[in-house]
Scaffold this active site. Structure first.
Site, PDB file in Angstrom:
ATOM      1  N   GLU A 156       0.832  -1.214   0.000  1.00  0.00           N
ATOM      2  CA  GLU A 156       0.000   0.000   0.000  1.00  0.00           C
ATOM      3  C   GLU A 156       0.868   1.267   0.000  1.00  0.00           C
ATOM      4  O   GLU A 156       1.635   1.493   0.945  1.00  0.00           O
ATOM      5  CB  GLU A 156      -0.890   0.022   1.250  1.00  0.00           C
ATOM      6  N   GLU A 259     -11.949   2.999   5.791  1.00  0.00           N
ATOM      7  CA  GLU A 259     -10.845   3.184   6.738  1.00  0.00           C
ATOM      8  C   GLU A 259     -10.763   4.663   7.121  1.00  0.00           C
ATOM      9  O   GLU A 259      -9.921   5.397   6.623  1.00  0.00           O
ATOM     10  CB  GLU A 259      -9.526   2.714   6.101  1.00  0.00           C
TER      11      GLU A 259
HETATM   12  O1  LIG Z   1      -3.881   3.411   5.256  1.00  0.00           O
HETATM   13  C1  LIG Z   1      -3.499   2.927   6.306  1.00  0.00           C
HETATM   14  O2  LIG Z   1      -3.104   3.628   7.238  1.00  0.00           O
HETATM   15  C2  LIG Z   1      -3.625   1.419   6.494  1.00  0.00           C
HETATM   16  O3  LIG Z   1      -4.245   0.849   5.401  1.00  0.00           O
HETATM   17  C3  LIG Z   1      -2.425   0.666   6.879  1.00  0.00           C
HETATM   18  O4  LIG Z   1      -2.372  -0.508   6.623  1.00  0.00           O
HETATM   19  C4  LIG Z   1      -1.282   1.262   7.609  1.00  0.00           C
HETATM   20  O5  LIG Z   1      -1.555   2.107   8.612  1.00  0.00           O
HETATM   21 MG   LIG Z   2      -5.083   2.288   4.027  1.00  0.00          MG
END
Ligand SMILES: O=C(O)[C@@H](O)C(=O)CO
Ligand SMILES: [Mg+2]
Length: 279
Positions: A156, A259
């Site tokens: 990510e 999220e």
């Molecule tokens: O975006 C984020 O913060 C989360 O997806 C992660 O995995 C790390 O903090």
């Molecule tokens: Mg994230």
């Protein structure tokens, strides 16, 4: 509409972690994700999933450390993954093995391995090239281990305002890593919140990257406060429609993780009262 998963690390902050599964199900979610499960026995979490007919769609490999207590300490000490950190290969492998054990118990098909924060160095060219080569070889190893279990490994890109020094920041960088590693079960976690802060042009990037087959998961939040997607500068309805249209055209069948930190905070029902944004 894409399937929406509740991120239980951020939603329902007024409730103890295990009670958040019940709350998400009551609010109509069918899938959940969270950062780390390691303070709980996998059976405890599996029971909450079963009892609420929820699917676990994603969680993170440990941020560093070598055992459950070490994982918590590592996060508190500011570690944000070890995948790109030269010298931390042993912790990376231990973390992936822990994550795959939980993935099996929770029947979860995706594990996110965070890239990590690079130490500051005077010789940045050497640092970046050492980090890239460790990152690719760690991810190749993780993808091989996960393939046997039918699990995708995700990476990510995260914005540098929230995580200064984080190694992976942009979609093009992540897709280049996935292409270089060349494992079919290594994919990108496309978090629209981080992407808007770092690069913008989100709809075009969804249209560019989703059909490649390299996107494993999406996440959304309002920008810049990271509250409900309806709060801030992103037109989330438009973007969810773009995901829906492209997904239908290319046969993508994943989830969008919610999220965000509810605007009303940790007050009773703050998350539930803020869910009016959902289509
Ligand atoms: O975006 C984020 O913060 C989360 O997806 C992660 O995995 C790390 O903090
Ligand atoms: Mg994230």
């Amino acid at each position: 509409m894409p399937r929406l998963a509740a991120n239980l690390s951020m939603l329902y902050p007024e409730l103890p972690f295990l009670d958040r599964f019940d709350a998400a199900a009551r609010d109509g979610f069918k899938g959940v994700e969270f950062l780390f499960p390691y303070s709980f026995a996998p059976e405890e979490i599996a029971a909450r999933l079963r009892g609420n007919e929820l699917q676990q769609v994603l969680f993170n490999a440990p941020p560093g450390g070598a055992d459950a207590a070490g994982f918590e300490r590592a996060w508190a000490d500011g570690l944000r993954g070890t995948a790109s950190l030269p010298g931390s290969e042993a912790d990376f492998r231990t973390g992936v093995q822990w994550a795959l054990r939980y993935a099996e118990a929770l029947q979860c098909p995706r594990v996110h391995c965070m890239a990590g924060i690079q130490a500051k160095s005077t010789d940045s060219h050497t640092t970046i090239s050492a980090a890239s080569s460790v990152y690719e070889s760690n991810l190749r190893w993780a993808a091989q281990q996960a393939a046997a279990a039918g699990v995708d490994i995700l990476i990510e890109p995260i914005n540098t305002r929230d995580m200064p020094g984080f190694f992976l920041n942009r979609q093009d960088q992540a897709h280049a890593v996935v292409r270089a590693v060349g494992a079919p079960n290594l994919k990108v976690q496309f978090d629209l919140y981080h992407a808007q802060i770092m690069e913008g042009d989100i709809a075009t990037k969804i249209r560019e990257y989703l059909p490649t087959g390299r996107v494993g998961h999406f996440q959304i939040a309002g920008v810049p406060e990271r509250h409900e997607p309806s709060v801030g500068e992103l037109n989330y309805r438009y973007l969810l429609n773009v995901i829906d249209d492209v997904a239908a055209a290319c046969g993508w069948d994943g989830w969008v993780g919610c999220e965000y930190r509810p605007q009303r905070g940790a007050v009773p029902n703050g998350t539930t009262d803020g869910l009016g944004w959902r289509p």
